[in-house]
Design a protein around this motif. Structure first.
Motif, PDB file in Angstrom:
ATOM      1  N   ASP A  85       0.845  -1.190   0.000  1.00  0.00           N
ATOM      2  CA  ASP A  85       0.000   0.000   0.000  1.00  0.00           C
ATOM      3  C   ASP A  85       0.887   1.248   0.000  1.00  0.00           C
ATOM      4  OD1 ASP A  85      -1.580   2.236   0.813  1.00  0.00           O
ATOM      5  OD2 ASP A  85      -3.067   0.870   1.642  1.00  0.00           O
ATOM      6  N   PRO A  86       0.812   2.079  -1.046  1.00  0.00           N
ATOM      7  CA  PRO A  86       1.703   3.235  -1.112  1.00  0.00           C
ATOM      8  C   PRO A  86       1.390   4.305  -0.064  1.00  0.00           C
ATOM      9  CG  PRO A  86       0.138   3.300  -2.926  1.00  0.00           C
ATOM     10  CD  PRO A  86      -0.058   1.994  -2.208  1.00  0.00           C
ATOM     11  N   ASP A  87       0.168   4.305   0.452  1.00  0.00           N
ATOM     12  CA  ASP A  87      -0.202   5.312   1.453  1.00  0.00           C
ATOM     13  C   ASP A  87       0.330   4.981   2.838  1.00  0.00           C
ATOM     14  OD1 ASP A  87      -1.568   6.773  -0.486  1.00  0.00           O
ATOM     15  OD2 ASP A  87      -3.446   5.700  -0.099  1.00  0.00           O
ATOM     16  N   THR A  88       0.382   3.687   3.158  1.00  0.00           N
ATOM     17  CA  THR A  88       0.770   3.295   4.515  1.00  0.00           C
ATOM     18  C   THR A  88       2.088   2.533   4.578  1.00  0.00           C
ATOM     19  OG1 THR A  88      -0.373   1.175   4.413  1.00  0.00           O
ATOM     20  CG2 THR A  88      -1.677   3.077   5.142  1.00  0.00           C
ATOM     21  N   LEU A 127      -0.417  -1.421  -7.241  1.00  0.00           N
ATOM     22  CA  LEU A 127       0.420  -2.009  -8.292  1.00  0.00           C
ATOM     23  C   LEU A 127       0.908  -0.955  -9.281  1.00  0.00           C
ATOM     24  CD1 LEU A 127      -1.480  -5.338  -9.038  1.00  0.00           C
ATOM     25  CD2 LEU A 127       0.727  -5.066  -7.878  1.00  0.00           C
ATOM     26  N   ALA A 128       0.108   0.081  -9.509  1.00  0.00           N
ATOM     27  CA  ALA A 128       0.544   1.167 -10.391  1.00  0.00           C
ATOM     28  C   ALA A 128       1.728   1.915  -9.775  1.00  0.00           C
ATOM     29  CB  ALA A 128      -0.610   2.115 -10.672  1.00  0.00           C
ATOM     30  N   ALA A 129       1.753   2.007  -8.441  1.00  0.00           N
ATOM     31  CA  ALA A 129       2.842   2.700  -7.745  1.00  0.00           C
ATOM     32  C   ALA A 129       4.056   1.802  -7.533  1.00  0.00           C
ATOM     33  CB  ALA A 129       2.348   3.222  -6.397  1.00  0.00           C
ATOM     34  N   ASP A 130       3.818   0.513  -7.310  1.00  0.00           N
ATOM     35  CA  ASP A 130       4.888  -0.453  -7.037  1.00  0.00           C
ATOM     36  C   ASP A 130       4.428  -1.792  -7.594  1.00  0.00           C
ATOM     37  OD1 ASP A 130       6.744  -2.270  -6.047  1.00  0.00           O
ATOM     38  OD2 ASP A 130       6.615  -1.576  -3.979  1.00  0.00           O
ATOM     39  N   PRO A 131       4.985  -2.247  -8.707  1.00  0.00           N
ATOM     40  CA  PRO A 131       4.476  -3.451  -9.360  1.00  0.00           C
ATOM     41  C   PRO A 131       4.789  -4.768  -8.655  1.00  0.00           C
ATOM     42  CG  PRO A 131       6.414  -2.664 -10.503  1.00  0.00           C
ATOM     43  CD  PRO A 131       6.094  -1.638  -9.438  1.00  0.00           C
ATOM     44  N   ARG A 132       5.538  -4.705  -7.565  1.00  0.00           N
ATOM     45  CA  ARG A 132       5.855  -5.946  -6.839  1.00  0.00           C
ATOM     46  C   ARG A 132       4.664  -6.394  -6.010  1.00  0.00           C
ATOM     47  NH1 ARG A 132      10.430  -4.301  -3.151  1.00  0.00           N
ATOM     48  NH2 ARG A 132       9.031  -2.529  -3.020  1.00  0.00           N
ATOM     49  N   ILE A 146       5.471 -11.923  -7.560  1.00  0.00           N
ATOM     50  CA  ILE A 146       5.121 -11.476  -8.905  1.00  0.00           C
ATOM     51  C   ILE A 146       5.533 -10.021  -9.139  1.00  0.00           C
ATOM     52  CG2 ILE A 146       3.211 -13.106  -9.170  1.00  0.00           C
ATOM     53  CD1 ILE A 146       2.167  -9.616  -8.679  1.00  0.00           C
ATOM     54  N   VAL A 147       5.628  -9.685 -10.412  1.00  0.00           N
ATOM     55  CA  VAL A 147       5.712  -8.299 -10.854  1.00  0.00           C
ATOM     56  C   VAL A 147       4.537  -8.114 -11.801  1.00  0.00           C
ATOM     57  CG1 VAL A 147       7.024  -6.602 -12.177  1.00  0.00           C
ATOM     58  CG2 VAL A 147       8.210  -8.132 -10.595  1.00  0.00           C
TER      59      VAL A 147
END
Length: 166
Positions: A33-36, A68-73, A97-98
Motif C-alpha cells: 500500500d503506497p499510502d501506509t 500495483l501502479a505505484a509499485d508493481p511488486r 510477482i511483478v
C-alpha cells in the motif's frame, strides 16, 4: 547440522504447481500500500494466461490496482481446496510477482469470459484492465514434508512473453 527443509523442484512438484495454476479461478493478491507502506491483501479473480503467467482483471478504483501502479511488486497465493479436513494441510502455492497492466488485451476478453462468465457485467467498464502477474519465484507447500522452491520455468511461465492473443 541445520538442514533446509525446503527442496528444489522435482517433476512432481512442477506438475502439481502447473495443475494448480491451470485450475486457478481466484487467488489472494498481496500488494504494498503506497499510502501506509503496509501490505494489503485482496481476493481477486485470476486465471492462467496463454503464456503461462497469471492474469487478473482489476478495477482501477481498487486499492490493489493503485498499489500495483505505484509499485508493481506483489505476491499471489493460490490454494487447492479439498473440501474437507484441515485447511492447513491443503496444497498452496505462493508466487512472488511483478505486475503490469496490459494496454491491448487482444483476445483476452473472450478467454476471460470463458472462465468467468459473470464478469460480463463489468468487464467493459472503463476502469477495468487486465494485468499480467509475472512470476519471479514460487514456493509450493504440497503437504507435510513437501515444500519446494520453484522458478518461473518450473511453473511453465515465459517471463518475457506478451500475453496478447493474436
Amino acid at each position: 547440522m541445520n538442514r533446509d527443509p525446503i527442496r528444489a523442484a522435482d517433476d512432481e512438484a512442477r506438475q502439481r504447481a502447473r495443475r494448480m495454476l491451470a485450475a486457478m479461478r481466484h487467488a489472494v493478491l498481496a500488494v504494498n500500500d503506497p499510502d501506509t507502506g503496509h501490505p494489503h491483501l485482496s481476493k481477486i479473480a485470476c486465471q492462467i494466461g496463454p503464456d503461462g503467467a497469471p492474469l487478473a482483471l482489476l478495477s482501477g478504483l481498487a486499492v490493489h490496482s493503485r498499489a500495483l501502479a505505484a509499485d508493481p511488486r506483489g505476491a499471489l497465493l493460490v490454494e487447492t481446496q479439498n473440501g474437507r479436513g484441515d485447511p492447513m494441510i491443503w496444497p498452496r502455492l505462493s508466487l512472488r510477482i511483478v505486475a503490469r497492466a496490459i494496454d491491448d488485451p487482444g483476445g483476452l476478453r473472450d478467454r476471460w469470459l470463458g472462465a468467468h462468465p459473470k464478469a460480463a457485467v463489468f468487464i467493459d467498464l472503463p476502469d477495468f484492465r487486465f494485468w499480467r502477474l509475472t512470476p519471479q519465484a514460487a514456493f509450493l507447500n504440497a503437504g507435510f514434508g513437501a515444500a519446494f522452491r520453484l522458478t518461473p520455468a518450473d511453473l511453465g511461465a515465459d517471463p518475457g512473453a506478451d500475453p496478447v492473443l493474436t
